[in-house]
Write an enzyme that holds these catalytic residues in place. Structure first.
Site, PDB file in Angstrom:
ATOM      1  N   ARG A 223       1.137 -11.176  -0.937  1.00  0.00           N
ATOM      2  CA  ARG A 223       1.404 -10.162  -2.159  1.00  0.00           C
ATOM      3  C   ARG A 223      -0.122  -9.676  -2.516  1.00  0.00           C
ATOM      4  NH1 ARG A 223       5.559  -9.450  -0.759  1.00  0.00           N
ATOM      5  NH2 ARG A 223       7.415  -9.821  -1.962  1.00  0.00           N
ATOM      6  N   HIS A 275       2.440  -3.659   5.249  1.00  0.00           N
ATOM      7  CA  HIS A 275       3.273  -4.466   4.687  1.00  0.00           C
ATOM      8  C   HIS A 275       4.505  -4.356   5.744  1.00  0.00           C
ATOM      9  CE1 HIS A 275       4.856  -6.663   1.032  1.00  0.00           C
ATOM     10  NE2 HIS A 275       5.665  -7.059   1.927  1.00  0.00           N
TER      11      HIS A 275
HETATM   12  C1  GLV Z   1       8.636  -8.952   1.795  1.00  0.00           C
HETATM   13  O1  GLV Z   1       7.518  -8.625   1.261  1.00  0.00           O
HETATM   14  C2  GLV Z   1       9.603 -10.056   0.935  1.00  0.00           C
HETATM   15  O2  GLV Z   1       9.136 -10.440   0.009  1.00  0.00           O
HETATM   16  O3  GLV Z   1      10.347 -10.467   1.974  1.00  0.00           O
END
Ligand code: GLV
Length: 311
Positions: A223, A275
């Protein structure tokens, strides 16, 4: 039983879920408001506020990802409704591959060779043995534990850290504040796999970065909120002036998409990925959705998220 489904690639998800739960009526944001409102269950990933605000009858929510921070921070989340999150569901191995790539990147000097290539410089660096390359993994949940095991299986000494004590085979486990400092002081690559909560926000600040050995590297497939980005930039140095941190492979950011003006984009010692480290694998995830909904329906106990802890 009505299930509201919300995630990218919705057609594939709808088909897979319909096949596994033929008795369910599956609705999405594209259905008319009167059909999609008041679903019994929500299977959602980052649902818009307006969509959540219509759901006053939900008996359970399945978060279609591992991290529940976005859902918990959504002001329209129906209060008191139990939340189940995906556990691993194939994500851990994908993230493990991302981390193994990153560890090799730094340990085998690919970052240095890339910069040398730009200068057409043919110079071999002496090899750092992987046994002398301790890797730290912060966060030993379903994903962190598996990633730690994958890196350990590659032959690196692995140190893991969690809030409360844990024991994992092949991993030196630390916990608590003192354990964190001990880990930071000895790892050459630090991997962040903690949930994004109030207590992990900016855990990696100037002080934590200064505790890492000179020349350490950072991998964040977790994160963005874990890192104080200003402190990170400071630790990385500017342009050709290297800081104490050798480089960072980053998949998560304080703001996503990473703003065009972010100094992280052009930084010579930063690798930015959008991401993508652990996309939710559909079939494994659908199995967990079905399992959760069946448990909710039968009133059986199932592990749910603790909204106060944030995971
Ligand atoms: C992606 O960031 C998740 O939390 O699955």
């Amino acid at each position: 039983m009505r299930i509201l489904l919300h995630i990218d690639d919705i057609e594939a998800w709808r088909d897979a879920l319909a096949e596994r739960l033929p008795e369910a009526e599956i609705v999405t944001a594209d259905d008319p408001a009167e059909r999609r409102r008041d679903a019994d269950y929500l299977a959602v990933w980052k649902p818009p506020e307006a969509l959540l605000a219509e759901q006053s009858r939900a008996r359970g929510i399945v978060n279609l990802g591992a991290g529940v921070d976005a859902l918990l921070n959504n002001p329209a989340r129906p209060a008191g409704v139990p939340i189940v999150k995906l556990r691993d569901a194939g994500m851990a191995e994908l993230i493990g591959d991302y981390v193994r790539y990153g560890v090799l990147h730094f340990q085998r000097d690919f970052d240095r060779y890339r910069r040398q290539q730009a200068r057409r410089e043919w110079r071999e660096h002496s090899l750092s043995d992987k046994r002398d390359w301790p890797v730290g993994v912060l966060g030993l949940g379903a994903i962190g534990a598996k990633v730690a095991a994958m890196v350990a299986a590659d032959g690196y000494p692995v140190h893991g850290w969690s809030r409360s004590p844990k024991a994992l085979e092949g991993v030196t486990c630390h916990h608590g504040k003192a354990g964190l400092n001990e880990l930071l002081g000895r790892v050459r690559t630090l991997v962040l796999l903690l949930p994004g909560t109030r207590s992990t926000r900016h855990l990696i600040d100037a002080e934590a970065l200064a505790a890492l050995p000179e020349g350490a590297s950072l991998i964040n497939p977790g994160r963005g909120s874990l890192i104080d980005e200003a402190a990170l930039l400071e630790a990385l140095g500017e342009g050709e002036r290297e800081g104490r941190l050798r480089g960072a492979l980053l998949d998560a950011f304080a703001e996503e998409p990473l703003p065009e003006g972010s100094p992280l984009w052009p930084h010579p010692r930063v690798w930015v990925t959008p991401h993508m480290a652990g996309p939710t694998p559909l079939l494994d995830a659908v199995d967990q959705v079905v399992e959760a909904i069946r448990a909710f329906e039968a009133g059986e106990s199932i592990e749910t998220v603790d909204p106060d802890a944030g995971y």
